[in-house]
Design an enzyme around this catalytic site. Structure first.
Site: not given
Length: 808
Positions: A503, A507, A510, A524, A621
């Site tokens: 993913g 940011f 992942v 992450k 979010d």
């Protein structure tokens, strides 16, 4: 009831013979204001294919297509999720809309988004039902075609794969099995796969320029010719029949994929090929690095490898595969050993157009690169494929194998795959002796290196982190979250290789990892250029470390290494919700009971955040990509980088609006006001997305010309709310759950925050014994007209930070 059916039947017969202006039978075309009635058919001009209504069992009518005069052999069905009753008919109106109707309902097949001056529906000799302007059909310009929507059968010319321009991903499905062309996301090479419940059952590929690697059954033969195409606009597999034979590819409910040819002499469909016939067609039969052969026993290890668990192999359990006799050095001292005639492993990654020498050199310099090869896509063997993790699902086919270069420790230069049979006792003893000496030498060298490094570290090293608020102690005092070492995370993720990437978001990326303890993790890794900084990182760590709920992701630990920051979570086997409900292939497998449980799970997670935890937490979010799914499809809310702690459940105002397009509440967008009711609004959007299988952002209904919320509101008022349910899934017997979810979704999307229910009320309303309490009508919801239509956010007096709806 009998009298009613009698009169309905009489009415149907009267209408069939008197009322329609124009009916058709046994022609190949349907024009505007013509109807194809139940009992009538369209027949292709070569008399090979026929289309009409049929019943697999009493009472329901389906529009299907079959080979004419070849017995029961339906090859395509349109309305398999919307069967018709008495009075079934196919209609095309003057605007080009195609409908199925009975006496009680209308099911739309297609509505053009442009004016069609001379619309016509035609059954072609290929078995393709096509629609378009009559002047363009001969040129192959179709606005709609049945070949884009296969069911469990492929005819010659039908495709499995996707079209980038239309967004169509063609798959075939039967029972629990789905046959598809696996996407080439993240640089991986496309290949054909058979899956069930997101587990790979069989695999064919990748394509090497003339064949699917290791797949003898898909090679050019006397019956058909395979065709594969991969461009920037489309990627698909199809086939053409030879000798004008009557041929089809069929996926059976038991998962068997067969090529069938009609035998005029015996008048039966004869099997001329099976794609998944033997044990080596089963995915990873021989485990990592194992090679499958159709013999007894069926597995062997490549030269330089031995069974990872010899005891299990003696018991015919090969799942643990093979391991290297001599461990890798992970330096330029490693070499690549050529193994001939193998099915290329799974998870191949495309590294561009490189020569074999360049491909090998680049692979050697990448620690995670375990093997490479070059395939002949463009006639010059210049497409570089590499494998950045263990080699899975190899076999030795008779004629469709490829050469692959496997990374080995220096000194192991023997080449081909060895069957491991017929070796002399002396040779085995020599190998064991050399191996023991090599291992002993490596242990001595490793111990010496560790001691030297420890001495050097003791003299020279200083603590990497000495910043107030960023040290492990300051960040998580009083919690049981682990402060991981960066080297442990690198080892768990194969040095954060592309093969482990699962993913990405604003940011960073992942990665999937496996700790030495055997625990699967998701790491992450924050990009140093990420727009999310130290504040968001600390916010997420501090918040989620103090939260414990089955519908929230569990934070296992974190790591700060210089400027690099990492968060370590429990691994979620089914990835994020958006990759399930918005994927054309996967959403078919997510049944309504599963969707309903996901909705309830998210709601319970929000109840915990808003009411049950010792802190009142606003997520800010909530979206489909921030809901993760475990192996049992249980939802877990994730990504708390933007979350806020409230002292009281009151409305606050921020000067910096953050969130994701399509999920933010109107008071938040317009004035920066937020409260727990902002999360409630996002939840309402998410509910409507889960029910419909459509993204709110960018959605525009082709008939009502409104966004997703507007469409749901419109059909709710019209008493047709059930039409919002994703048409690719089977309707549940009890529709109350679906209607309740739509009702709750609209209540949560109301314009004024004070009109929305709390999450405690939402959970109460969704519980089975509380369905009767859904007796109040939603007010006019916020349609998000500008956000869902124009693709631009409205201006605000506050600063805007809006994230895309991707996994974070």
């Amino acid at each position: 009831m009998a009298a009613m059916l009698y009169w309905l039947t009489i009415c149907h017969l009267l209408i069939s013979t008197t009322s329609y202006a124009s009916c058709v039978a046994s022609t190949d075309t349907l024009f505007p204001n013509q109807f194809l009635l139940d009992g009538q058919t369209l027949v292709s001009s070569n008399q090979r294919f026929e289309m009409g209504f049929f019943s697999p069992f009493f009472g329901y009518r389906y529009l299907g297509l079959w080979y004419k005069n070849l017995g029961p052999n339906v090859v395509w069905v349109d309305n398999r999720f919307n069967p018709l009753g008495i009075g079934a008919r196919l209609v095309i109106d003057k605007t080009g809309c195609i409908f199925l109707q009975d006496f009680f309902k209308t099911v739309r097949i297609f509505k053009p988004n442009q004016n069609v001056p001379r619309p016509v529906l035609q059954l072609l000799d290929s078995g393709n039902l096509v629609f378009g302007d009559s002047s363009n059909l001969t040129a192959g310009e179709y606005l709609w075609q049945s070949f884009d929507y296969p069911v469990d059968t492929l005819l010659p010319g039908m495709k499995v794969g996707w079209d980038q321009k239309t967004g169509i991903n063609r798959t075939i499905i039967s029972g629990d099995y789905l046959f598809k062309l696996e996407s080439g996301d993240s640089g991986q090479s496309p290949q054909l796969v058979l899956v069930t419940k997101q587990q790979t059952v069989s695999r064919w590929g990748p394509w090497d320029g003339r064949k699917f690697s290791g797949s003898d059954a898909l090679m050019d033969n006397d019956n058909f010719r395979p065709i594969f195409n991969s461009t920037t606009d489309a990627c698909y597999f199809t086939f053409e029949a030879k000798d004008d034979s009557t041929l089809k590819l069929s996926l059976n409910p038991d998962g068997k994929i067969q090529f069938l040819r009609w035998n005029n002499a015996t008048m039966v469909w004869a099997v001329v090929g099976i794609l998944n016939e033997d044990i080596c067609d089963q995915y990873t039969t021989c485990g990592p690095y194992g090679v499958c052969i159709v013999e007894d026993p069926p597995c062997l290890c490549p030269d330089g490898f031995i069974a990872a668990s010899p005891g299990d192999w003696d018991k015919m359990d090969f799942t643990k595969g093979c391991r290297r006799i001599i461990p890798l050095n992970y330096t330029d001292k490693d070499v690549f050993v050529k193994n001939r005639g193998l099915k290329l492993p799974d998870n191949a990654t495309y590294w561009g157009m490189l020569s074999p020498e360049e491909c090998g050199e680049k692979c050697l310099n990448e620690r995670s690169c375990m093997a490479y090869t070059n395939v002949n896509i463009n006639g010059n063997s210049s497409k570089c494929l590499v494998w950045l993790a263990d080699l899975l699902d190899m076999r030795r086919p008779q004629k469709s194998g490829n050469d692959i270069f496997i990374r080995m420790a220096h000194g192991k230069l023997e080449a081909p795959v060895s069957h491991g049979r017929g070796k002399t006792k002396r040779k085995r003893e020599w190998i064991v002796f050399v191996s023991l000496i090599s291992v002993a030498a490596l242990l001595i060298l490793s111990t010496y290196k560790v001691l030297c490094q420890a001495m050097r570290t003791e003299v020279l090293d200083e603590p990497e982190i000495n910043q107030p608020g960023n040290s492990p102690g300051a960040l998580l005092q009083g919690t049981d979250v682990i402060a991981y070492d960066s080297s442990a995370l690198a080892a768990a993720t194969n040095n954060f290789s592309l093969a482990n990437k699962i993913g990405h978001g604003g940011f960073g990326n992942v990665y999937k990892g496996l700790l030495e303890t055997g625990i699967e993790i998701a790491v992450k890794k924050q990009d140093v250029t990420s727009r999310q900084g130290v504040k968001e990182f600390e916010n997420e760590v501090n918040l989620i470390a103090k939260l414990q709920h089955r519908n929230l992701t569990k934070l296992l630990g974190y790591c700060i290494h210089g400027v690099e920051k990492f968060l370590v979570y429990e691994f979620m086997a089914n990835n994020s919700l958006d990759k399930v409900i918005f994927d054309p292939a996967r959403r078919v497998t997510v049944t309504w009971p599963t969707r309903f449980n996901i909705i309830k799970g998210i709601a319970k997670g929000l109840v915990y955040l808003h009411h049950d935890s010792r802190l009142t937490i606003l997520h800010r979010d909530l979206k489909a990509s921030n809901v993760l799914l475990d192996r049992e499809m249980m939802p877990k809310i994730s990504d708390f980088g933007l979350a806020r702690v409230f002292n009281d459940d009151v409305e606050e105002k921020t000067q910096h609006v953050v969130g994701t397009r399509g999920y933010m509440s109107p008071e938040y967008i317009e004035n920066g006001h937020h409260s727990t009711k902002s999360d409630v609004f996002s939840f309402g959007i998410l509910v409507l997305e889960i029910v419909s299988g459509q993204r709110n952002w960018g959605y525009r209904h082709p008939i009502y010309d409104v966004g997703l919320v507007g469409y749901a509101w419109t059909i709710w008022n019209d008493g047709k709310a059930i039409e919002l349910l994703d048409p690719v899934i089977e309707k549940p017997g009890d529709l109350n759950e679906v209607l309740a979810c739509i009702h709750v979704g609209l209540l949560c999307c109301e314009r004024r925050a004070q009109d929305r229910p709390s999450m405690i009320q939402v959970v109460s309303l969704l519980e089975e014994n509380e369905m009767s309490r859904l007796n109040f009508v939603p007010l006019d919801p916020y349609f998000l007209k500008e956000l869902s239509h124009s693709g631009r956010s409205r201006d605000s007096v506050n600063g805007f930070t809006i994230t895309e709806s991707t996994a974070r």
